[in-house]
Design a protein around this motif. Structure first.
Motif, PDB file in Angstrom:
ATOM      1  N   ASN A   1     -45.460 -27.340  39.979  1.00 40.37           N
ATOM      2  CA  ASN A   1     -44.890 -27.950  38.788  1.00 40.37           C
ATOM      3  C   ASN A   1     -44.542 -26.913  37.722  1.00 40.37           C
ATOM      4  OD1 ASN A   1     -45.368 -30.445  40.012  1.00 40.37           O
ATOM      5  ND2 ASN A   1     -47.354 -30.675  39.006  1.00 40.37           N
ATOM      6  N   ILE A   2     -43.502 -27.225  36.966  1.00 39.75           N
ATOM      7  CA  ILE A   2     -43.084 -26.421  35.823  1.00 39.75           C
ATOM      8  C   ILE A   2     -43.072 -27.339  34.605  1.00 39.75           C
ATOM      9  CG2 ILE A   2     -41.243 -25.019  34.801  1.00 39.75           C
ATOM     10  CD1 ILE A   2     -40.231 -24.513  37.680  1.00 39.75           C
ATOM     11  N   GLU A   3     -43.785 -26.956  33.546  1.00 34.00           N
ATOM     12  CA  GLU A   3     -43.806 -27.760  32.328  1.00 34.00           C
ATOM     13  C   GLU A   3     -42.956 -27.090  31.256  1.00 34.00           C
ATOM     14  OE1 GLU A   3     -47.707 -28.899  31.076  1.00 34.00           O
ATOM     15  OE2 GLU A   3     -48.265 -29.627  33.082  1.00 34.00           O
ATOM     16  N   VAL A   4     -42.166 -27.907  30.574  1.00 39.41           N
ATOM     17  CA  VAL A   4     -41.201 -27.404  29.597  1.00 39.41           C
ATOM     18  C   VAL A   4     -41.406 -28.093  28.256  1.00 39.41           C
ATOM     19  CG1 VAL A   4     -38.749 -27.180  29.029  1.00 39.41           C
ATOM     20  CG2 VAL A   4     -39.511 -26.935  31.418  1.00 39.41           C
ATOM     21  N   GLN A   5     -41.424 -27.296  27.187  1.00 40.02           N
ATOM     22  CA  GLN A   5     -41.425 -27.806  25.824  1.00 40.02           C
ATOM     23  C   GLN A   5     -39.995 -27.757  25.300  1.00 40.02           C
ATOM     24  OE1 GLN A   5     -44.339 -28.677  23.727  1.00 40.02           O
ATOM     25  NE2 GLN A   5     -42.644 -29.607  22.583  1.00 40.02           N
ATOM     26  N   LEU A   6     -39.458 -28.911  24.912  1.00 40.88           N
ATOM     27  CA  LEU A   6     -38.114 -28.981  24.352  1.00 40.88           C
ATOM     28  C   LEU A   6     -38.175 -28.831  22.833  1.00 40.88           C
ATOM     29  CD1 LEU A   6     -36.747 -32.011  26.428  1.00 40.88           C
ATOM     30  CD2 LEU A   6     -36.553 -29.571  26.958  1.00 40.88           C
ATOM     31  N   TYR A   7     -37.159 -28.176  22.260  1.00 36.93           N
ATOM     32  CA  TYR A   7     -37.144 -27.906  20.824  1.00 36.93           C
ATOM     33  C   TYR A   7     -36.547 -29.076  20.053  1.00 36.93           C
ATOM     34  CZ  TYR A   7     -37.907 -23.055  22.325  1.00 36.93           C
ATOM     35  OH  TYR A   7     -38.402 -21.909  22.890  1.00 36.93           O
ATOM     36  N   ARG A   8     -37.158 -29.399  18.925  1.00 36.97           N
ATOM     37  CA  ARG A   8     -36.634 -30.462  18.074  1.00 36.97           C
ATOM     38  C   ARG A   8     -35.415 -30.023  17.274  1.00 36.97           C
ATOM     39  NH1 ARG A   8     -39.529 -34.987  18.035  1.00 36.97           N
ATOM     40  NH2 ARG A   8     -41.725 -34.915  18.660  1.00 36.97           N
ATOM     41  N   ASP A   9     -35.259 -28.704  17.063  1.00 30.45           N
ATOM     42  CA  ASP A   9     -34.126 -28.237  16.254  1.00 30.45           C
ATOM     43  C   ASP A   9     -32.849 -28.048  17.079  1.00 30.45           C
ATOM     44  OD1 ASP A   9     -34.964 -26.004  17.629  1.00 30.45           O
ATOM     45  OD2 ASP A   9     -35.327 -24.759  15.853  1.00 30.45           O
ATOM     46  N   THR A  10     -32.872 -28.504  18.318  1.00 38.00           N
ATOM     47  CA  THR A  10     -31.645 -28.668  19.118  1.00 38.00           C
ATOM     48  C   THR A  10     -31.591 -30.152  19.520  1.00 38.00           C
ATOM     49  OG1 THR A  10     -32.896 -27.945  21.081  1.00 38.00           O
ATOM     50  CG2 THR A  10     -31.536 -26.283  19.955  1.00 38.00           C
ATOM     51  N   PRO A  11     -31.394 -31.028  18.539  1.00 41.45           N
ATOM     52  CA  PRO A  11     -31.625 -32.467  18.754  1.00 41.45           C
ATOM     53  C   PRO A  11     -30.705 -33.120  19.776  1.00 41.45           C
ATOM     54  CG  PRO A  11     -30.558 -32.067  16.634  1.00 41.45           C
ATOM     55  CD  PRO A  11     -30.984 -30.734  17.153  1.00 41.45           C
ATOM     56  N   LEU A  12     -29.439 -32.678  19.862  1.00 40.61           N
ATOM     57  CA  LEU A  12     -28.532 -33.309  20.819  1.00 40.61           C
ATOM     58  C   LEU A  12     -28.934 -32.975  22.246  1.00 40.61           C
ATOM     59  CD1 LEU A  12     -25.086 -32.718  19.063  1.00 40.61           C
ATOM     60  CD2 LEU A  12     -26.554 -34.754  18.966  1.00 40.61           C
ATOM     61  N   HIS A  13     -29.257 -31.711  22.490  1.00 41.81           N
ATOM     62  CA  HIS A  13     -29.671 -31.299  23.834  1.00 41.81           C
ATOM     63  C   HIS A  13     -31.004 -31.945  24.222  1.00 41.81           C
ATOM     64  CE1 HIS A  13     -26.543 -28.302  23.220  1.00 41.81           C
ATOM     65  NE2 HIS A  13     -26.610 -28.012  24.513  1.00 41.81           N
ATOM     66  N   ARG A  14     -31.954 -31.993  23.280  1.00 40.96           N
ATOM     67  CA  ARG A  14     -33.240 -32.620  23.585  1.00 40.96           C
ATOM     68  C   ARG A  14     -33.056 -34.098  23.924  1.00 40.96           C
ATOM     69  NH1 ARG A  14     -36.890 -36.024  21.790  1.00 40.96           N
ATOM     70  NH2 ARG A  14     -35.579 -36.523  19.990  1.00 40.96           N
ATOM     71  N   ALA A  15     -32.316 -34.815  23.079  1.00 41.03           N
ATOM     72  CA  ALA A  15     -32.119 -36.245  23.298  1.00 41.03           C
ATOM     73  C   ALA A  15     -31.421 -36.508  24.627  1.00 41.03           C
ATOM     74  CB  ALA A  15     -31.317 -36.846  22.143  1.00 41.03           C
ATOM     75  N   ASN A  16     -30.405 -35.705  24.942  1.00 37.59           N
ATOM     76  CA  ASN A  16     -29.671 -35.886  26.193  1.00 37.59           C
ATOM     77  C   ASN A  16     -30.589 -35.677  27.394  1.00 37.59           C
ATOM     78  OD1 ASN A  16     -26.864 -35.946  27.667  1.00 37.59           O
ATOM     79  ND2 ASN A  16     -27.933 -34.165  28.479  1.00 37.59           N
ATOM     80  N   PHE A  17     -31.415 -34.631  27.341  1.00 42.44           N
ATOM     81  CA  PHE A  17     -32.288 -34.339  28.473  1.00 42.44           C
ATOM     82  C   PHE A  17     -33.329 -35.448  28.659  1.00 42.44           C
ATOM     83  CE2 PHE A  17     -35.534 -32.143  30.943  1.00 42.44           C
ATOM     84  CZ  PHE A  17     -34.757 -31.478  31.877  1.00 42.44           C
ATOM     85  N   ILE A  18     -33.951 -35.879  27.558  1.00 51.47           N
ATOM     86  CA  ILE A  18     -34.930 -36.954  27.638  1.00 51.47           C
ATOM     87  C   ILE A  18     -34.282 -38.221  28.181  1.00 51.47           C
ATOM     88  CG2 ILE A  18     -36.413 -38.485  26.281  1.00 51.47           C
ATOM     89  CD1 ILE A  18     -37.610 -35.708  26.728  1.00 51.47           C
ATOM     90  N   MET A  19     -33.057 -38.509  27.725  1.00 52.04           N
ATOM     91  CA  MET A  19     -32.334 -39.692  28.204  1.00 52.04           C
ATOM     92  C   MET A  19     -32.131 -39.635  29.714  1.00 52.04           C
ATOM     93  SD  MET A  19     -28.435 -40.812  27.304  1.00 52.04           S
ATOM     94  CE  MET A  19     -27.823 -39.381  28.228  1.00 52.04           C
ATOM     95  N   LEU A  20     -31.716 -38.478  30.234  1.00 47.66           N
ATOM     96  CA  LEU A  20     -31.484 -38.347  31.669  1.00 47.66           C
ATOM     97  C   LEU A  20     -32.783 -38.462  32.455  1.00 47.66           C
ATOM     98  CD1 LEU A  20     -28.821 -35.474  31.818  1.00 47.66           C
ATOM     99  CD2 LEU A  20     -28.448 -37.942  31.992  1.00 47.66           C
ATOM    100  N   VAL A  21     -33.855 -37.870  31.933  1.00 50.67           N
ATOM    101  CA  VAL A  21     -35.147 -37.966  32.618  1.00 50.67           C
ATOM    102  C   VAL A  21     -35.599 -39.421  32.688  1.00 50.67           C
ATOM    103  CG1 VAL A  21     -37.590 -37.371  32.524  1.00 50.67           C
ATOM    104  CG2 VAL A  21     -35.874 -35.626  32.011  1.00 50.67           C
ATOM    105  N   LYS A  22     -35.504 -40.140  31.558  1.00 48.30           N
ATOM    106  CA  LYS A  22     -35.966 -41.532  31.537  1.00 48.30           C
ATOM    107  C   LYS A  22     -35.126 -42.428  32.433  1.00 48.30           C
ATOM    108  CE  LYS A  22     -38.466 -41.743  27.194  1.00 48.30           C
ATOM    109  NZ  LYS A  22     -38.662 -42.491  25.915  1.00 48.30           N
ATOM    110  N   ASN A  23     -33.885 -42.034  32.680  1.00 46.35           N
ATOM    111  CA  ASN A  23     -33.025 -42.805  33.571  1.00 46.35           C
ATOM    112  C   ASN A  23     -33.014 -42.256  34.993  1.00 46.35           C
ATOM    113  OD1 ASN A  23     -31.292 -45.057  32.125  1.00 46.35           O
ATOM    114  ND2 ASN A  23     -31.585 -43.397  30.645  1.00 46.35           N
ATOM    115  N   GLN A  24     -33.958 -41.333  35.292  1.00 43.96           N
ATOM    116  CA  GLN A  24     -34.203 -40.815  36.641  1.00 43.96           C
ATOM    117  C   GLN A  24     -33.007 -40.058  37.231  1.00 43.96           C
ATOM    118  OE1 GLN A  24     -36.411 -43.539  39.300  1.00 43.96           O
ATOM    119  NE2 GLN A  24     -36.330 -45.035  37.636  1.00 43.96           N
ATOM    120  N   TYR A  25     -32.155 -39.525  36.362  1.00 45.53           N
ATOM    121  CA  TYR A  25     -31.013 -38.784  36.898  1.00 45.53           C
ATOM    122  C   TYR A  25     -31.465 -37.599  37.747  1.00 45.53           C
ATOM    123  CZ  TYR A  25     -27.502 -35.207  37.295  1.00 45.53           C
ATOM    124  OH  TYR A  25     -26.693 -34.227  37.815  1.00 45.53           O
TER     125      TYR A  25
END
Length: 257
Positions: free
Chosen positions: A107-131
């Motif tokens: 496993n690889i664990e990643v901390q996403l940055y809050r000050d890149t909000p569009l990229h963070r939101a997009n990645f979380i959205m894709l993860v939650k939708n199992q892309y």
């Protein structure tokens, strides 16, 4: 070399690979020296090969029954004109910043940055939708990067079509650099003068000295906080000429918090 690819797609890979200087490193130089230009040409050629293969695969899949991992909802497909307000609102409603990438190597664990909000939101959205489930680490360049989020299967192609055809504006103003273990956004090589990001593909920097020539060229929006030893194992797998692993390195991604 690739599973389930058509003969035409394989020929494309061989064509682009044969045009390259085999002695050239995968890294691009900072200056516009002849060596830097050759390295950049190799980088662009490899990306064009992957893009071309994926476009061919999408055309093939258009004639087949559609499968997808994306749940149908009012968000999708996202159009470019509505991208910023859509991701901004999604980010407000979904505050998670840590994810776990699960592979056969660990496993690889990643901390996403809050000050890149569009990229963070997009990645979380894709993860939650199992892309990302059923996608691969599809590019391995030892000592440079490992790149993930693509695949040559029907589910991935269909899922991309469901999510939408858009690019994420760069977020360079956050100032994050490409150091060892940085989590950064891939971008398409053609007609992308704004350096906007692919919504689907990411890479992890594997150069222990960092890759400063990528600063302000790709958006860094996270950092590996655990599992760089796993990333190093992935970086050592055998690949073909397009840097796609001969044996696919599949992944699943889950939200931690």
């Amino acid at each position: 070399m690739f599973k389930q690819l058509s003969f035409v797609a394989i020929l494309l890979v061989l064509f682009f690979a044969s045009c390259e200087d085999k002695e050239t490193s995968s890294k691009k130089g900072v200056s516009q020296s002849p060596e830097a230009l050759k390295a950049q040409q190799k980088e662009d050629s490899i990306q064009r090969a992957r893009d071309s293969i994926f476009e061919l695969r999408k055309q093939e899949l258009a004639r087949k029954d559609k499968q997808t991992m994306i749940e149908k909802n009012d968000m999708f497909p996202i159009v470019q004109e509505e991208l910023i307000p859509t991701l901004t609102q999604y980010g407000k409603n979904n505050q998670e910043t840590r994810v776990r990438i699960k592979t056969k190597f660990g496993n690889i664990e990643v901390q996403l940055y809050r000050d890149t909000p569009l990229h963070r939101a997009n990645f979380i959205m894709l993860v939650k939708n199992q892309y990302f489930n059923n996608t691969f680490f599809h590019r391995v360049a030892p000592g440079f990067v490992i790149q993930g989020g693509n695949a040559d299967n029907q589910i991935t192609a269909s899922s991309r079509g469901d999510v939408g055809n858009y690019l994420i504006p760069s977020e360079f103003e956050a100032g994050h650099k490409h150091t060892y273990g940085s989590f950064s956004a891939a971008k398409y090589s053609e007609q992308n003068v704004s350096k906007a990001s692919s919504p689907f593909e990411f890479f992890i920097v594997m150069d222990k000295n960092g890759t400063p020539h990528l600063n302000n060229d790709h958006t860094v929006y996270g950092k590996v906080i655990r599992g760089m030893d796993v990333a190093e194992k992935i970086a050592q797998v055998k690949t073909g000429d397009s840097e796609w692993p001969i044996d696919n390195v599949e992944m699943d991604i889950e939200i931690l918090n």
